[in-house]
Scaffold this motif. Structure first.
Motif, PDB file in Angstrom:
ATOM      1  N   LYS A   1      14.151  30.852  29.190  1.00  0.00           N
ATOM      2  CA  LYS A   1      13.195  31.986  29.125  1.00  0.00           C
ATOM      3  C   LYS A   1      14.098  33.119  29.308  1.00  0.00           C
ATOM      4  O   LYS A   1      15.034  33.178  30.513  1.00  0.00           O
ATOM      5  CB  LYS A   1      12.229  31.833  30.213  1.00  0.00           C
ATOM      6  CG  LYS A   1      11.048  31.005  29.879  1.00  0.00           C
ATOM      7  CD  LYS A   1      10.130  31.665  28.698  1.00  0.00           C
ATOM      8  CE  LYS A   1       8.810  31.608  29.343  1.00  0.00           C
ATOM      9  NZ  LYS A   1       7.743  32.261  28.409  1.00  0.00           N
ATOM     10  N   ASP A   2      13.932  34.247  28.772  1.00  0.00           N
ATOM     11  CA  ASP A   2      14.848  35.487  28.887  1.00  0.00           C
ATOM     12  C   ASP A   2      14.412  36.076  30.257  1.00  0.00           C
ATOM     13  O   ASP A   2      13.252  36.413  30.659  1.00  0.00           O
ATOM     14  CB  ASP A   2      14.335  36.632  27.729  1.00  0.00           C
ATOM     15  CG  ASP A   2      15.184  37.778  28.136  1.00  0.00           C
ATOM     16  OD1 ASP A   2      16.480  37.592  28.344  1.00  0.00           O
ATOM     17  OD2 ASP A   2      14.921  38.871  27.631  1.00  0.00           O
ATOM     18  N   THR A   3      15.360  36.462  31.022  1.00  0.00           N
ATOM     19  CA  THR A   3      15.232  37.266  32.413  1.00  0.00           C
ATOM     20  C   THR A   3      16.402  38.283  32.414  1.00  0.00           C
ATOM     21  O   THR A   3      17.276  38.093  31.821  1.00  0.00           O
ATOM     22  CB  THR A   3      15.257  36.433  33.516  1.00  0.00           C
ATOM     23  OG1 THR A   3      16.460  35.487  33.514  1.00  0.00           O
ATOM     24  CG2 THR A   3      14.160  35.206  33.399  1.00  0.00           C
ATOM     25  N   VAL A   4      16.147  39.125  33.430  1.00  0.00           N
ATOM     26  CA  VAL A   4      17.260  40.036  33.545  1.00  0.00           C
ATOM     27  C   VAL A   4      18.536  39.576  34.140  1.00  0.00           C
ATOM     28  O   VAL A   4      18.410  38.681  35.090  1.00  0.00           O
ATOM     29  CB  VAL A   4      16.646  41.427  34.494  1.00  0.00           C
ATOM     30  CG1 VAL A   4      17.926  42.304  34.970  1.00  0.00           C
ATOM     31  CG2 VAL A   4      15.731  42.014  33.850  1.00  0.00           C
ATOM     32  N   GLY A   5      19.883  39.862  33.600  1.00  0.00           N
ATOM     33  CA  GLY A   5      20.982  39.337  34.158  1.00  0.00           C
ATOM     34  C   GLY A   5      21.566  38.060  33.768  1.00  0.00           C
ATOM     35  O   GLY A   5      22.781  37.915  34.436  1.00  0.00           O
TER      36      GLY A   5
ATOM     37  N   ILE B   1      19.557  30.617  37.656  1.00  0.00           N
ATOM     38  CA  ILE B   1      19.099  31.552  36.844  1.00  0.00           C
ATOM     39  C   ILE B   1      17.924  30.860  35.867  1.00  0.00           C
ATOM     40  O   ILE B   1      17.666  31.960  35.274  1.00  0.00           O
ATOM     41  CB  ILE B   1      20.260  32.258  36.359  1.00  0.00           C
ATOM     42  CG1 ILE B   1      21.232  31.573  35.194  1.00  0.00           C
ATOM     43  CG2 ILE B   1      21.022  33.013  37.455  1.00  0.00           C
ATOM     44  CD1 ILE B   1      22.252  32.533  34.262  1.00  0.00           C
ATOM     45  N   GLY B   2      17.630  29.826  35.800  1.00  0.00           N
ATOM     46  CA  GLY B   2      16.632  29.293  35.057  1.00  0.00           C
ATOM     47  C   GLY B   2      16.796  29.131  33.704  1.00  0.00           C
ATOM     48  O   GLY B   2      15.985  29.139  32.775  1.00  0.00           O
ATOM     49  N   VAL B   3      18.246  28.894  33.155  1.00  0.00           N
ATOM     50  CA  VAL B   3      18.476  28.631  31.861  1.00  0.00           C
ATOM     51  C   VAL B   3      19.313  27.249  31.710  1.00  0.00           C
ATOM     52  O   VAL B   3      19.713  26.661  32.825  1.00  0.00           O
ATOM     53  CB  VAL B   3      19.465  29.630  31.039  1.00  0.00           C
ATOM     54  CG1 VAL B   3      18.387  30.660  31.125  1.00  0.00           C
ATOM     55  CG2 VAL B   3      20.629  29.973  31.921  1.00  0.00           C
ATOM     56  N   VAL B   4      19.598  27.058  30.479  1.00  0.00           N
ATOM     57  CA  VAL B   4      20.316  25.563  30.342  1.00  0.00           C
ATOM     58  C   VAL B   4      21.839  25.965  29.697  1.00  0.00           C
ATOM     59  O   VAL B   4      21.555  26.695  28.797  1.00  0.00           O
ATOM     60  CB  VAL B   4      19.772  24.404  29.486  1.00  0.00           C
ATOM     61  CG1 VAL B   4      20.577  23.230  29.269  1.00  0.00           C
ATOM     62  CG2 VAL B   4      18.378  23.978  30.136  1.00  0.00           C
ATOM     63  N   ILE B   5      22.787  25.476  30.567  1.00  0.00           N
ATOM     64  CA  ILE B   5      24.177  25.919  29.918  1.00  0.00           C
ATOM     65  C   ILE B   5      25.007  24.739  29.743  1.00  0.00           C
ATOM     66  O   ILE B   5      25.050  24.031  30.380  1.00  0.00           O
ATOM     67  CB  ILE B   5      24.923  26.929  31.064  1.00  0.00           C
ATOM     68  CG1 ILE B   5      23.995  28.084  31.309  1.00  0.00           C
ATOM     69  CG2 ILE B   5      26.375  27.181  30.496  1.00  0.00           C
ATOM     70  CD1 ILE B   5      24.822  28.991  32.512  1.00  0.00           C
ATOM     71  N   LYS B   6      25.430  24.635  28.406  1.00  0.00           N
ATOM     72  CA  LYS B   6      26.189  23.414  28.177  1.00  0.00           C
ATOM     73  C   LYS B   6      27.500  24.016  27.516  1.00  0.00           C
ATOM     74  O   LYS B   6      27.802  25.040  27.204  1.00  0.00           O
ATOM     75  CB  LYS B   6      25.700  22.863  26.693  1.00  0.00           C
ATOM     76  CG  LYS B   6      24.305  22.183  27.107  1.00  0.00           C
ATOM     77  CD  LYS B   6      24.357  21.116  28.159  1.00  0.00           C
ATOM     78  CE  LYS B   6      22.861  20.444  27.939  1.00  0.00           C
ATOM     79  NZ  LYS B   6      22.902  19.381  29.170  1.00  0.00           N
TER      80      LYS B   6
END
Length: 94
Positions: free
Chosen positions: A15-19, A76-81
Motif C-alpha cells: 500500500k502506498d504511504t509517504v516515505g 514500513i508496511g511493504v514487502v521487499i524482496k
C-alpha cells in the motif's frame, strides 16, 4: 568495470504511504549500495518499485542485507524482496 559489479534486483510492493522510497534509498546509501536503475508506479493506491543495484561497494553479506530489507519492509508496511541478478535471470528465462 561491468565485471566488478554485483548486480541485485530489489522489489518493493505494498500500500502506498509517504516515505517508502526515502527509507529504502537511505538504507541502501548507508550500506554503500549504488542504485543503477529504478522504476516505480502507483496503481489504485498500491506502490510497486523495482530497482537494479550494485552491491560491489557494500561490505555486508548479501543474506544480511536481504534480511534487513525484509525487516525494513515490515516496519514500513511493504514487502521487499532481494535477488542476485544471476538467480533472477535464470528464473525468468524462457
Amino acid at each position: 568495470m561491468e565485471k566488478d559489479m554485483k548486480k541485485t534486483i530489489i522489489t518493493v510492493v505494498g500500500k502506498d504511504t509517504v516515505g517508502i522510497i526515502a527509507r529504502v534509498c537511505t538504507y541502501l546509501a548507508d550500506n554503500g549500495i549504488n542504485i543503477l536503475d529504478i522504476s516505480q508506479t502507483i496503481v489504485q493506491g498500491y506502490f510497486n518499485m523495482m530497482m537494479i543495484v550494485d552491491m560491489a561497494g557494500c561490505t555486508r553479506q548479501f543474506g544480511d542485507v536481504s534480511d534487513e530489507l525484509t525487516e525494513l519492509g515490515e516496519e514500513i508496511g511493504v514487502v521487499i524482496k532481494c535477488q542476485k541478478e544471476e538467480i533472477f535471470d535464470k528464473m525468468h528465462r524462457i
